[in-house]
Structures are given as C-alpha cells and as structure tokens.
Design a protein around this motif. Structure first.
Motif, short mmCIF file in Angstrom:
data_model
loop_
_atom_site.label_atom_id
_atom_site.label_comp_id
_atom_site.label_asym_id
_atom_site.label_seq_id
_atom_site.Cartn_x
_atom_site.Cartn_y
_atom_site.Cartn_z
N PHE A 116 -1.49 -7.37 11.34
CA PHE A 116 -1.65 -7.27 9.88
C PHE A 116 -1.54 -8.62 9.19
O PHE A 116 -2.00 -8.79 8.07
N ASN A 117 -0.91 -9.59 9.86
CA ASN A 117 -0.77 -10.91 9.24
C ASN A 117 -2.01 -11.77 9.41
O ASN A 117 -2.15 -12.80 8.76
N ARG A 118 -2.89 -11.37 10.34
CA ARG A 118 -4.05 -12.22 10.62
C ARG A 118 -5.23 -11.87 9.70
O ARG A 118 -5.41 -10.73 9.32
N PRO A 119 -6.05 -12.88 9.38
CA PRO A 119 -7.20 -12.64 8.48
C PRO A 119 -8.39 -12.02 9.20
O PRO A 119 -9.43 -12.64 9.35
N LEU A 120 -8.23 -10.79 9.66
CA LEU A 120 -9.28 -10.13 10.43
C LEU A 120 -10.24 -9.38 9.50
O LEU A 120 -9.89 -9.03 8.38
N THR A 121 -11.46 -9.15 10.01
CA THR A 121 -12.36 -8.25 9.29
C THR A 121 -11.93 -6.83 9.65
O THR A 121 -11.14 -6.62 10.57
N ARG A 124 -4.46 6.82 14.76
CA ARG A 124 -5.78 7.36 15.07
C ARG A 124 -6.31 8.18 13.90
O ARG A 124 -7.47 8.06 13.52
N LYS A 125 -5.44 8.98 13.33
CA LYS A 125 -5.87 9.87 12.25
C LYS A 125 -6.28 9.08 11.01
O LYS A 125 -7.21 9.45 10.31
N TRP A 126 -5.57 7.98 10.74
CA TRP A 126 -5.80 7.22 9.52
C TRP A 126 -6.49 5.87 9.77
O TRP A 126 -6.41 4.98 8.93
N MET A 127 -7.12 5.73 10.93
CA MET A 127 -7.70 4.43 11.30
C MET A 127 -8.60 3.85 10.20
O MET A 127 -8.51 2.67 9.87
N ASN A 128 -9.46 4.69 9.63
CA ASN A 128 -10.38 4.21 8.60
C ASN A 128 -9.62 3.65 7.38
O ASN A 128 -9.86 2.53 6.95
N GLU A 129 -8.67 4.43 6.89
CA GLU A 129 -7.93 4.02 5.69
C GLU A 129 -7.00 2.83 5.97
O GLU A 129 -6.83 1.96 5.12
N ILE A 130 -6.41 2.83 7.17
CA ILE A 130 -5.50 1.72 7.52
C ILE A 130 -6.29 0.42 7.66
O ILE A 130 -5.89 -0.63 7.17
N SER A 131 -7.46 0.51 8.33
CA SER A 131 -8.24 -0.72 8.53
C SER A 131 -8.95 -1.15 7.23
O SER A 131 -9.37 -2.30 7.12
N ILE A 181 -10.23 -5.21 4.36
CA ILE A 181 -11.44 -5.55 3.61
C ILE A 181 -11.13 -6.50 2.46
O ILE A 181 -11.71 -7.55 2.34
N GLN A 182 -10.19 -6.11 1.65
CA GLN A 182 -9.82 -6.99 0.53
C GLN A 182 -8.32 -7.11 0.51
O GLN A 182 -7.62 -6.35 -0.13
#
Ligand SMILES: [Zn+2]
Length: 413
Positions: free
Chosen positions: A318-323, A354-361, A365-366
């Motif tokens: 979470f600390n890294r500037p990933l896409t 797994r359940k929240w992968m979309n919302e967590i990732s 984005i911003q």
C-alpha cells in the motif's frame, strides 16, 4: 495601574462600570445609534419614544471574569402608520431573542469545537441549556446544500453511540477539490435502504459532481452506492484494510503466546515482556533495544516471524506507487505466498481481500484520496470518543459540523 480594554461593540457608550462584586464586571451601556426601522411599514423612523425595560446580556469575559452588559433598548414611534406604533431599536451586536451578545456566542462556539457541551458549560459557568440554545441558533441540524458546490469524494463511515453497542449511526462526509471537508448527514442506521435514501436525495447539481465514494467493507454501503450512483468508483480505504490484516496478525500472536506460556520456562517467558507492543510496530520504528524481545519471540516462534513479515509486506504494497493493475498482481501474489506457507491466521483476511479486490485496488487509482480518508477517519475517531451518549441525530450532526467546519467559520483562521 489601569488598563483600558475596548468593549468591541459598535455604537455604544459606557455609562457605568461596576466591579464591586469581584466575581464579575457589570457594565451599563447606552446605544448611541439613532432611529430604527418601523416593524409595521418598514420605513426608517427616528422619533424617540423612551426606553424599554433594562436587559442584561452576557459578553466576553475580561481577565477570566464574566462580563454582564446592562442596556435599556431605545424605542421609536412611527409617524407614518396609523395609531403611531412603536418599535424597539435592534442593534447588530445582539439578537433580541438571546441573553448573550453575538461576540460571546461565537466565542462559545469556538470553545465547543472538539469539546462537549458539558465541558464548556462547566468551564465557562453557563448552563447546558443555554449552550444548546446557542448551538441551535447558529448551526443547522441538516446539511445546507446551498453552501456546498462540488463533492468529488464522499466518505461513508459508522460510529457506535455506546461502547460495545450494536446501535450504529452512519456519518456521510465529503471533501471538495480544495480539501475542504463537509459533513453531509448523520443517518439513523447502517441499512442499505437508509444510505440509499440519503444518496438518492442529494440535489442533482451536487450529485453530478461525485466521482468516488470511500466506504468500509460492508455491502450495505457499497451496494447503496452502486445502486444510486452509477459510474461512481467505490473505494475501500487502506486503513480499513490494515485494521483487518493487522487484526489477524495480532490474533496469531495471542495464540502463540498462549502456547509459549505453557511450553517455555518462566524465565524464558519473562524475556518476552513487552513483546505485544513491539510486535505491533514496524521494524524500522524500533530501537535496537526494542528489537531484542521481538527477535527472541521469533526464535521461539518461527510462525510469528512469518506472520510479522507478511503483515509488513502487505503494508509496503500500500505504500508503493502502484497502478491498480500492478496492485492486483501484488495482492494476488501475497495471497499465494501466504497460502503456500500455510499461514492460516490470514484466512479470513484472504477471503475479505478476494471479495473486495476491486474496491480495495481502487485505492491505487487516485491515492490522494488517502489523505482525506485518513484525516477524516482520525476526526471521526475523536468524535466517536466524545459522542457516546448523544442520541439525538440532529444534535450529533451539529457537533460533527462544528468540529469539521466550525473552525473555518468561528475559529481564528
Ligand atoms: Zn410605520
């Protein structure tokens, strides 16, 4: 030696100062303002018609002593209306419905920021009902949409009104592009329909500006957003995620400590004193001295060493500037490694991830949203501690509003 202090009230003269009681100052003043507006016809009038009964208003304290102002409001008679009705003069610095000057009320509102009614009432020697009256005169119990233009980022969070209580109220907040925070609502419960009803009722102008909504991992919230705000991104912020996986690590530590207490000698177990605190810290934040019991713990429990490492790896993702795409790859890889190592303490977190992968990732984005969410979460945490026992939702809204927005309006900017 005498000190002169301006009273800071326009258009008045001091007639008398009574400091004889030692506990307070009583200042008799007269208005130097001439004339008023007729209450019947609205025309300016200046035919003096004597004084009303003397009133007493509380003003800002001087040298910590309460100050009371005594004034006889002036009355004027209208030459234009039939029967010549009289009107009492209104002054800009007090409201005829209030027993305090406006300066005093705004000072008290500043005192209320990050405080409670009871505290302010006790510290300032003013009744709780009077404090409540001031709050009600200045602060709405609901959002004033006219004061809000754009709300690109919304936050939905809950607070329990009593410790360990199951009754939650939901706080809906927002932030605009300039970083200004708004409190939008205090909802009576966390049911999906309740949240939906509020979101649906946001005026179209402001609703069109919503881009992202931050929520905790609770389907009532995410579905309410998906069903009422199509096209808006739902984000689970990293702090809610962190709470989850850090909780798993902590649970594993407790279980292992329990085992070690049985298997280690008393002497060896005593060497682990204070390990709970250091286990929760990041390695880089520990001094060499603090690292000792942790290294000892890892020697006795290789499992906890791995749990600790994988907890920190998760934080570093979470600390890294990933896409978003990179983040999903990293998170999936983490799941694989943890499962290959059989670190079952993370099982519940893996399910959540797994359940929240979309919302967590979506967090990646911003990432600038994180500052807002962090700031707001901290604010809400403080409010949570102070709001136990406030059951009136309108009152709760006023308090949070005062904390979130009051500084801007009443505070010394
Ligand atoms: Zn008139």
């Amino acid at each position: 030696m005498l000190l002169q202090i301006p009273l800071d009230i326009p258009d008045v003269e001091i007639e008398k100062l009574d400091a004889s009681t030692k506990k307070s100052f009583v200042i008799t003043i007269v208005s130097t303002l001439k004339g008023t507006i007729c209450k019947s016809c609205g025309k300016p009038i200046d035919k003096f018609y004597g004084y009303s009964k003397e009133i007493t208003l509380r003003h800002l304290p001087i040298l910590e002593k309460p100050v009371w102002l005594k004034i006889k409001p002036k009355r004027y008679q209208c030459p234009y209306c039939d029967n010549g009705p009289t009107t009492t003069q209104t002054c800009s610095w007090y409201d005829s419905k209030s027993p305090h000057t406006k300066a005093y009320e705004q000072w008290l509102l500043r005192e209320l920021i990050n405080s409670t009614i009871t505290d302010v009432s006790m510290k300032r020697g003013i009744g709780e009902a009077a404090v409540e009256g001031i709050i009600n005169r200045y602060i709405h119990q609901q959002v004033n949409w006219q004061a809000i233009k754009a709300i690109p980022l919304l936050g939905i969070d809950e607070i329990a009104l009593k410790k360990g209580h199951k009754d939650f109220v939901v706080i809906v907040s927002a932030i605009n592009e300039q970083g200004k925070k708004h409190i939008l609502a205090v909802l009576p419960d966390r049911k999906k329909d309740t949240v939906k009803a509020f979101l649906a009722a946001i005026p179209p102008l402001q609703k069109a500006t919503i881009q992202r909504v931050c929520v905790d991992m609770y389907e009532g919230y995410s579905n309410a957003v998906y069903e009422t705000l199509p096209g808006v991104a739902v984000i689970v912020d990293r702090f809610h995620v962190a709470k989850n996986y850090r909780g798993c690590a902590d649970k594993a530590r407790k279980q292992e400590m329990h085992v070690l207490k049985k298997t280690l000698s008393d002497e060896k177990y005593a060497e682990l004193k204070g390990v709970m605190w250091v286990f929760r810290k990041r390695w880089v934040d520990l001094t060499e001295e603090q690292q000792v019991p942790l290294l000892m713990l890892f020697r006795y429990s290789p499992l906890l060493k791995q749990v600790y490492i994988f907890r920190e790896v998760m934080t570093s993702i979470f600390n890294r500037p990933l896409t978003k795409t990179q983040a999903v790859i990293e998170l999936e890889a983490w799941i694989k490694q943890v499962q290959a190592l059989g670190l079952s303490c993370f099982d519940s977190f893996v399910g959540t991830l797994r359940k929240w992968m979309n919302e967590i990732s979506n967090y990646f984005i911003q990432r600038q949203s994180s500052g807002f969410v962090e700031g707001l979460n901290n604010k809400i945490k403080v409010i949570k501690r102070r709001c136990y026992g406030i059951y009136d939702l309108g009152r709760l809204f006023q308090h949070i509003w005062l904390d979130v927005e009051g500084r801007r309006l009443f505070g010394y900017a």
